[in-house]
Design a protein around this motif. Structure first.
Motif, mmCIF file in Angstrom:
data_model
loop_
_atom_site.group_PDB
_atom_site.id
_atom_site.type_symbol
_atom_site.label_atom_id
_atom_site.label_comp_id
_atom_site.label_asym_id
_atom_site.label_seq_id
_atom_site.Cartn_x
_atom_site.Cartn_y
_atom_site.Cartn_z
ATOM 1 N N TYR A 38 50.127 34.856 36.478
ATOM 2 C CA TYR A 38 50.488 36.254 37.086
ATOM 3 C C TYR A 38 49.867 37.630 36.477
ATOM 4 O O TYR A 38 48.991 38.156 36.681
ATOM 5 C CB TYR A 38 52.070 36.442 37.309
ATOM 6 C CG TYR A 38 52.664 37.732 37.783
ATOM 7 C CD1 TYR A 38 52.343 38.334 38.932
ATOM 8 C CD2 TYR A 38 53.150 38.518 36.855
ATOM 9 C CE1 TYR A 38 52.766 39.379 39.383
ATOM 10 C CE2 TYR A 38 53.501 39.691 37.105
ATOM 11 C CZ TYR A 38 53.403 40.401 38.382
ATOM 12 O OH TYR A 38 54.030 41.557 38.599
ATOM 13 N N TYR A 39 50.110 37.368 35.192
ATOM 14 C CA TYR A 39 49.512 38.517 34.504
ATOM 15 C C TYR A 39 47.888 38.415 34.202
ATOM 16 O O TYR A 39 47.077 39.498 34.451
ATOM 17 C CB TYR A 39 50.022 38.624 33.184
ATOM 18 C CG TYR A 39 51.415 39.426 33.107
ATOM 19 C CD1 TYR A 39 51.424 40.839 33.243
ATOM 20 C CD2 TYR A 39 52.549 38.858 32.970
ATOM 21 C CE1 TYR A 39 52.684 41.459 33.250
ATOM 22 C CE2 TYR A 39 53.936 39.511 32.940
ATOM 23 C CZ TYR A 39 53.983 40.722 33.140
ATOM 24 O OH TYR A 39 55.013 41.262 33.265
ATOM 25 N N ASP A 40 47.470 37.299 34.253
ATOM 26 C CA ASP A 40 45.743 37.046 34.335
ATOM 27 C C ASP A 40 45.358 37.673 35.578
ATOM 28 O O ASP A 40 44.271 38.349 35.616
ATOM 29 C CB ASP A 40 45.200 35.904 34.068
ATOM 30 C CG ASP A 40 45.643 35.146 32.744
ATOM 31 O OD1 ASP A 40 45.925 35.745 31.625
ATOM 32 O OD2 ASP A 40 45.635 33.863 32.764
ATOM 33 N N ALA A 41 46.130 37.399 36.671
ATOM 34 C CA ALA A 41 45.559 37.921 38.115
ATOM 35 C C ALA A 41 45.738 39.453 37.856
ATOM 36 O O ALA A 41 44.776 40.017 38.579
ATOM 37 C CB ALA A 41 46.491 37.394 39.117
ATOM 38 N N LEU A 42 46.998 40.025 37.464
ATOM 39 C CA LEU A 42 46.950 41.531 37.445
ATOM 40 C C LEU A 42 45.976 42.162 36.520
ATOM 41 O O LEU A 42 45.462 43.164 36.838
ATOM 42 C CB LEU A 42 48.346 41.896 36.901
ATOM 43 C CG LEU A 42 49.716 41.779 37.649
ATOM 44 C CD1 LEU A 42 50.938 42.010 37.026
ATOM 45 C CD2 LEU A 42 49.512 42.284 38.944
ATOM 46 N N ASN A 43 45.616 41.572 35.486
ATOM 47 C CA ASN A 43 44.592 42.050 34.608
ATOM 48 C C ASN A 43 43.277 42.023 35.084
ATOM 49 O O ASN A 43 42.348 42.770 34.898
ATOM 50 C CB ASN A 43 44.613 41.317 33.246
ATOM 51 C CG ASN A 43 45.740 41.877 32.340
ATOM 52 O OD1 ASN A 43 46.472 42.718 32.674
ATOM 53 N ND2 ASN A 43 46.362 41.003 31.331
ATOM 54 N N SER A 44 42.859 41.008 36.032
ATOM 55 C CA SER A 44 41.859 40.748 36.827
ATOM 56 C C SER A 44 41.758 41.815 38.159
ATOM 57 O O SER A 44 40.782 41.593 38.856
ATOM 58 C CB SER A 44 41.549 39.575 37.117
ATOM 59 O OG SER A 44 41.360 38.744 36.122
ATOM 60 N N GLN A 45 42.629 42.484 38.495
ATOM 61 C CA GLN A 45 42.867 43.471 39.554
ATOM 62 C C GLN A 45 42.989 42.700 40.871
ATOM 63 O O GLN A 45 42.573 43.214 42.034
ATOM 64 C CB GLN A 45 41.655 44.397 39.444
ATOM 65 C CG GLN A 45 41.761 45.396 38.405
ATOM 66 C CD GLN A 45 42.493 46.709 38.305
ATOM 67 O OE1 GLN A 45 42.875 47.125 39.350
ATOM 68 N NE2 GLN A 45 43.407 46.975 37.568
ATOM 69 N N ASP A 46 43.474 41.434 40.723
ATOM 70 C CA ASP A 46 43.525 40.408 42.028
ATOM 71 C C ASP A 46 44.985 40.704 42.454
ATOM 72 O O ASP A 46 45.828 39.734 42.110
ATOM 73 C CB ASP A 46 43.084 39.083 41.232
ATOM 74 C CG ASP A 46 43.040 38.130 42.733
ATOM 75 O OD1 ASP A 46 43.586 38.447 43.714
ATOM 76 O OD2 ASP A 46 42.342 37.080 42.341
ATOM 77 N N LEU A 47 45.271 41.511 43.363
ATOM 78 C CA LEU A 47 46.846 41.809 43.852
ATOM 79 C C LEU A 47 47.046 40.334 44.660
ATOM 80 O O LEU A 47 48.178 40.196 44.513
ATOM 81 C CB LEU A 47 46.552 43.012 44.491
ATOM 82 C CG LEU A 47 47.907 43.242 45.342
ATOM 83 C CD1 LEU A 47 49.015 43.699 44.149
ATOM 84 C CD2 LEU A 47 47.729 44.816 46.227
ATOM 85 N N GLU A 48 46.061 40.045 45.295
ATOM 86 C CA GLU A 48 46.608 39.051 46.228
ATOM 87 C C GLU A 48 46.859 37.886 45.401
ATOM 88 O O GLU A 48 48.085 36.973 45.808
ATOM 89 C CB GLU A 48 45.371 38.530 47.175
ATOM 90 C CG GLU A 48 45.877 37.556 48.232
ATOM 91 C CD GLU A 48 44.687 37.132 49.265
ATOM 92 O OE1 GLU A 48 44.797 36.153 49.769
ATOM 93 O OE2 GLU A 48 43.749 37.892 49.528
ATOM 94 N N THR A 49 46.287 37.282 44.562
ATOM 95 C CA THR A 49 46.725 36.169 43.666
ATOM 96 C C THR A 49 48.199 36.448 42.784
ATOM 97 O O THR A 49 48.913 35.629 42.942
ATOM 98 C CB THR A 49 45.648 35.810 42.864
ATOM 99 O OG1 THR A 49 44.477 35.601 43.481
ATOM 100 C CG2 THR A 49 45.987 34.638 41.812
#
Length: 138
Positions: A38-49
């Protein structure tokens, strides 16, 4: 011959069942992996994931408010990402679906919060709570 046909049918059916058994079972990620992903996706700006890890009735609490429901959380998180949100998490500790960790939260280059008591609760592979210990559901 009839017995051979019966054995062949049983063997084919058995192999078919085994081959398709994997399609019916979705792997459930362990709670720490869910939180990290979850936090990896947030840090990658990947809202959908990131949102794919959030339960429909999840609750999130932060110093700037408490938010409930996936749609509301998505709107809030979308605003964070627009502000260049980043969370550096470490020292993960998990017990019964409750994942605690050390964190540093940034907006752009500005450190806005840090502590050793980050809390995210995962049930059935989805985040049901993320936020402050005092707001933890009972």
């Amino acid at each position: 011959p009839l017995i051979l046909i019966g054995v062949a049918v049983a063997l084919i059916f058995g192999l078919y069942s085994v081959a398709n058994a994997g399609l019916k079972v979705e792997p459930t990620l362990d709670p720490t992996t869910v939180v990290k992903s979850y936090y990896d996706a947030l840090n990658s700006q990947d809202l959908e994931t990131a949102m794919s890890f959030i339960a429909d009735d999840a609750v999130m609490s932060y110093p700037d408010g408490k938010f409930q429901g996936k749609e509301m959380i998505q709107r809030v998180v979308q605003g964070w990402l627009a502000g260049n949100f980043r969370s550096e998490n470490s020292n993960y500790r998990e017990s019964n679906g409750e994942v605690r960790y050390d964190y540093k939260v940034y907006f752009g280059d500005n450190l806005v919060d840090q502590d050793t008591d980050g809390l995210t609760i995962v049930k059935d592979g989805k985040i049901v709570f993320d936020g402050l210990e005092k707001d933890k559901p009972q």
